[in-house]
Scaffold this active site. Structure first.
Site, PDB file in Angstrom:
ATOM      1  N   ARG A  90     -21.893  -5.171  36.721  1.00  0.00           N
ATOM      2  CA  ARG A  90     -20.453  -5.637  36.417  1.00  0.00           C
ATOM      3  C   ARG A  90     -20.779  -7.418  37.118  1.00  0.00           C
ATOM      4  O   ARG A  90     -19.956  -8.240  36.328  1.00  0.00           O
ATOM      5  CB  ARG A  90     -19.919  -5.586  36.130  1.00  0.00           C
ATOM      6  N   TYR A  91     -21.708  -7.307  38.407  1.00  0.00           N
ATOM      7  CA  TYR A  91     -21.716  -7.982  39.285  1.00  0.00           C
ATOM      8  C   TYR A  91     -23.449  -8.953  38.802  1.00  0.00           C
ATOM      9  O   TYR A  91     -24.441  -8.263  38.300  1.00  0.00           O
ATOM     10  CB  TYR A  91     -21.387  -7.898  40.383  1.00  0.00           C
ATOM     11  N   ARG A  94     -25.754  -7.635  41.655  1.00  0.00           N
ATOM     12  CA  ARG A  94     -26.157  -6.071  42.149  1.00  0.00           C
ATOM     13  C   ARG A  94     -25.835  -4.999  40.911  1.00  0.00           C
ATOM     14  O   ARG A  94     -25.143  -5.530  40.046  1.00  0.00           O
ATOM     15  CB  ARG A  94     -25.268  -5.590  43.115  1.00  0.00           C
ATOM     16  N   CYS A 103     -23.306  17.097  40.511  1.00  0.00           N
ATOM     17  CA  CYS A 103     -22.891  16.326  41.944  1.00  0.00           C
ATOM     18  C   CYS A 103     -23.101  18.168  43.249  1.00  0.00           C
ATOM     19  O   CYS A 103     -23.120  18.718  42.297  1.00  0.00           O
ATOM     20  CB  CYS A 103     -21.617  15.626  42.404  1.00  0.00           C
ATOM     21  N   CYS A 107     -15.318  16.529  42.735  1.00  0.00           N
ATOM     22  CA  CYS A 107     -14.117  16.251  43.006  1.00  0.00           C
ATOM     23  C   CYS A 107     -12.677  16.227  42.524  1.00  0.00           C
ATOM     24  O   CYS A 107     -12.802  15.549  41.854  1.00  0.00           O
ATOM     25  CB  CYS A 107     -14.000  14.655  44.373  1.00  0.00           C
ATOM     26  N   CYS A 110     -12.257  13.075  41.191  1.00  0.00           N
ATOM     27  CA  CYS A 110     -12.880  11.898  40.814  1.00  0.00           C
ATOM     28  C   CYS A 110     -12.402  10.969  39.218  1.00  0.00           C
ATOM     29  O   CYS A 110     -12.008  10.848  39.046  1.00  0.00           O
ATOM     30  CB  CYS A 110     -14.164  12.279  40.507  1.00  0.00           C
ATOM     31  N   ARG A 112     -14.839   9.193  37.732  1.00  0.00           N
ATOM     32  CA  ARG A 112     -16.317   9.158  36.965  1.00  0.00           C
ATOM     33  C   ARG A 112     -16.145  10.527  36.280  1.00  0.00           C
ATOM     34  O   ARG A 112     -16.481  11.347  35.661  1.00  0.00           O
ATOM     35  CB  ARG A 112     -17.537   8.672  37.265  1.00  0.00           C
ATOM     36  N   ASP A 271      -8.444   4.617  40.728  1.00  0.00           N
ATOM     37  CA  ASP A 271      -8.159   3.995  39.451  1.00  0.00           C
ATOM     38  C   ASP A 271      -7.239   5.040  38.656  1.00  0.00           C
ATOM     39  O   ASP A 271      -6.965   5.639  38.601  1.00  0.00           O
ATOM     40  CB  ASP A 271      -9.172   4.165  39.223  1.00  0.00           C
ATOM     41  N   ASP A 308      -9.840  -1.891  42.444  1.00  0.00           N
ATOM     42  CA  ASP A 308     -10.831  -2.196  40.701  1.00  0.00           C
ATOM     43  C   ASP A 308      -9.836  -2.945  39.922  1.00  0.00           C
ATOM     44  O   ASP A 308      -9.104  -1.109  39.689  1.00  0.00           O
ATOM     45  CB  ASP A 308     -11.470  -0.483  41.116  1.00  0.00           C
ATOM     46  N   LYS A 315     -13.304  -5.909  41.828  1.00  0.00           N
ATOM     47  CA  LYS A 315     -13.057  -5.058  43.292  1.00  0.00           C
ATOM     48  C   LYS A 315     -11.720  -6.391  43.364  1.00  0.00           C
ATOM     49  O   LYS A 315     -12.787  -7.109  43.702  1.00  0.00           O
ATOM     50  CB  LYS A 315     -14.559  -4.307  44.203  1.00  0.00           C
TER      51      LYS A 315
HETATM   52  C1  LIG Z   1     -18.094  -1.210  43.523  1.00  0.00           C
HETATM   53  C2  LIG Z   1     -19.748  -1.514  42.979  1.00  0.00           C
HETATM   54  C3  LIG Z   1     -20.515  -2.587  42.714  1.00  0.00           C
HETATM   55  C4  LIG Z   1     -20.426  -2.985  44.621  1.00  0.00           C
HETATM   56  O1  LIG Z   1     -19.589  -3.538  44.797  1.00  0.00           O
HETATM   57  P1  LIG Z   1     -19.526  -4.296  46.372  1.00  0.00           P
HETATM   58  O2  LIG Z   1     -18.971  -4.741  46.749  1.00  0.00           O
HETATM   59  O3  LIG Z   1     -20.861  -4.782  46.509  1.00  0.00           O
HETATM   60  O4  LIG Z   1     -20.135  -3.168  47.183  1.00  0.00           O
HETATM   61  C5  LIG Z   1     -21.608  -3.088  42.118  1.00  0.00           C
HETATM   62  N1  LIG Z   1     -21.302  -2.675  40.697  1.00  0.00           N
HETATM   63  C6  LIG Z   1     -20.146  -1.845  39.993  1.00  0.00           C
HETATM   64  C7  LIG Z   1     -20.387  -1.827  38.542  1.00  0.00           C
HETATM   65  C8  LIG Z   1     -18.894  -1.640  41.139  1.00  0.00           C
HETATM   66  O5  LIG Z   1     -18.681  -0.985  40.588  1.00  0.00           O
HETATM   67  S1  SF4 Z   2     -16.315  11.467  43.670  1.00  0.00           S
HETATM   68 FE1  SF4 Z   2     -16.896  12.277  41.756  1.00  0.00          FE
HETATM   69  S2  SF4 Z   2     -19.545  11.153  41.771  1.00  0.00           S
HETATM   70 FE2  SF4 Z   2     -18.801  11.747  43.409  1.00  0.00          FE
HETATM   71  S3  SF4 Z   2     -18.727  13.430  44.463  1.00  0.00           S
HETATM   72 FE3  SF4 Z   2     -16.729  13.913  43.664  1.00  0.00          FE
HETATM   73  S4  SF4 Z   2     -17.607  14.567  41.650  1.00  0.00           S
HETATM   74 FE4  SF4 Z   2     -18.950  14.109  41.861  1.00  0.00          FE
END
Ligand SMILES: *Cc1c(COP(=O)(O)O)cnc(C)c1O
Ligand code: SF4
Length: 347
Positions: A90-91, A94, A103, A107, A110, A112, A271, A308, A315
């Site tokens: 996305r960035y 990174r 996991c 949670c 979550c 995801r 989110d 986000d 973010k």
């Molecule tokens: C959160 C996230 C990051 C890291 O973001 P930082 O602000 O550098 O901690 C990188 N890629 C994705 C897709 C993210 O959701």
């Molecule tokens: S927040 Fe989601 S990805 Fe993270 S440990 Fe919990 S269930 Fe797994």
């Protein structure tokens, strides 16, 4: 089998088993976990102090997960920003490497939720080679975040394989690991794992503690071991309705984290994910909470409040507004105690 693997294999994953330890409506729980799996190990279960308390809410399925229909499966459009299945880019500089969708525990909140625990996936073989090749080809990527699921669900050999492969790529400067395991299963942090992490420094490790009741003798020991081995610790917490959405609870959490050498890094506004709407907290409330933290505890203990943005906007940090107005370089400002001050800006 190592001790942590034993604890993990004894996890509660069905309602019949859960009902031995908690008063629940089995039928309702069954319906929820048909869609969103449950996994609670006996260590984390032992932290529950009362029904519907902060630990309970984070791990025990709730009928609201399927009853509330609002939200999207993937509001951040992570899938759209995945050039290959195991990687979110996305960035520019990174990437997030999704090494598994499993996991150490599931949670309820979550982000995801659409994919964790469903149809087991582990990054290995050709898939892994493809991910590393992608990173190698993208020379601007200097920061790789190993995420999931939870990377520490995997065994030491796998983790070392990822670290070793990433360290072979010259332009990868830092490696980050995002994991809730020090909170859910601190026994996983073994001397052997710490030795591996130490070898591939600098490693930035983001834990995921949401409540001070998760800070125990065992989790303190685990984090101390990481810190002693040169791992730089931060914490990402999620603001969760009924769990930690008040300044006193968060102050206790953040001060506790500082005591175990973890710097609070991010505090997320939840989110808009389907199945988690009962945890949502408004931006207005989140800002009010920040206003009651800033100035009232150590600055090093205050994370950035993060929203986000939907549809992959990224973010965005949010901060309470301390500027009342400004005109001709004269600022009218609010102090943390809500008193008004004036400030003449330089030309
Ligand atoms: C959160 C996230 C990051 C890291 O973001 P930082 O602000 O550098 O901690 C990188 N890629 C994705 C897709 C993210 O959701
Ligand atoms: S927040 Fe989601 S990805 Fe993270 S440990 Fe919990 S269930 Fe797994």
């Amino acid at each position: 089998m190592e001790k942590w693997q034993q604890i993990l294999s004894g996890s509660i994953m069905d309602s019949a088993n859960l009902s031995k330890f908690a008063k629940i409506d089995k039928k309702k729980i069954d319906k929820v976990i048909e869609k969103y799996p449950m996994k609670i190990n006996h260590y984390y279960l032992s932290l529950i102090k009362k029904k519907n308390g902060p630990i309970w809410k984070q791990c025990i399925p709730d009928a609201l997960e399927i009853e509330l229909r609002a939200g999207e499966k993937d509001p951040l459009l992570e899938e759209k920003y995945s050039p290959i299945e195991s990687l979110i880019h996305r960035y520019e500089d990174r990437v997030l490497l999704l090494v598994t969708n499993l996991c150490t525990g599931y949670c309820r909140f979550c982000t995801r939720k659409r994919k964790v625990g469903i149809k087991e996936k582990v990054l290995e073989g050709k898939g892994a080679q493809k991910a590393f090749r992608y990173i190698k080809r993208h020379r601007k990527v200097r920061d790789v975040i190993i995420s999931g699921g939870d990377p520490l669900f995997l065994d030491d050999e796998k983790i070392e394989y990822y670290l070793k492969s990433l360290r072979r790529i010259k332009h990868v400067q830092i490696i980050r690991i995002d994991s809730r395991t020090p909170c859910l299963l601190p026994q996983r942090i073994t001397p052997k794992l710490c030795q591996i992490l130490k070898k591939y420094a600098p490693i930035y490790f983001n834990t995921h503690f949401n409540h001070s009741q998760e800070i125990t003798e065992k989790s303190i020991k685990a984090c101390n071991m990481l810190a002693d081995n040169g791992v730089v610790l931060g914490n990402q917490a999620v603001l969760l309705a009924g769990v930690n959405d008040d300044p006193h609870t968060l102050k206790r959490l953040f001060e506790g984290l500082l005591m175990m050498r973890i710097r609070p890094y991010y505090l997320y506004i939840p989110d808009a994910v389907k199945g988690t709407y009962h945890f949502r907290v408004s931006v207005e409330r989140a800002l009010e909470i920040m206003r009651n933290l800033i100035g009232y505890t150590s600055g090093v203990g205050i994370p950035h409040l993060i929203l986000d943005l939907e549809h992959g906007g990224g973010k965005t940090p949010l901060l309470p507004n301390y500027i009342i107005e400004h005109k001709n370089r004269r600022y009218k400002l609010k102090s943390f105690e809500n008193r008004t001050f004036h400030y003449d800006d330089v030309k």
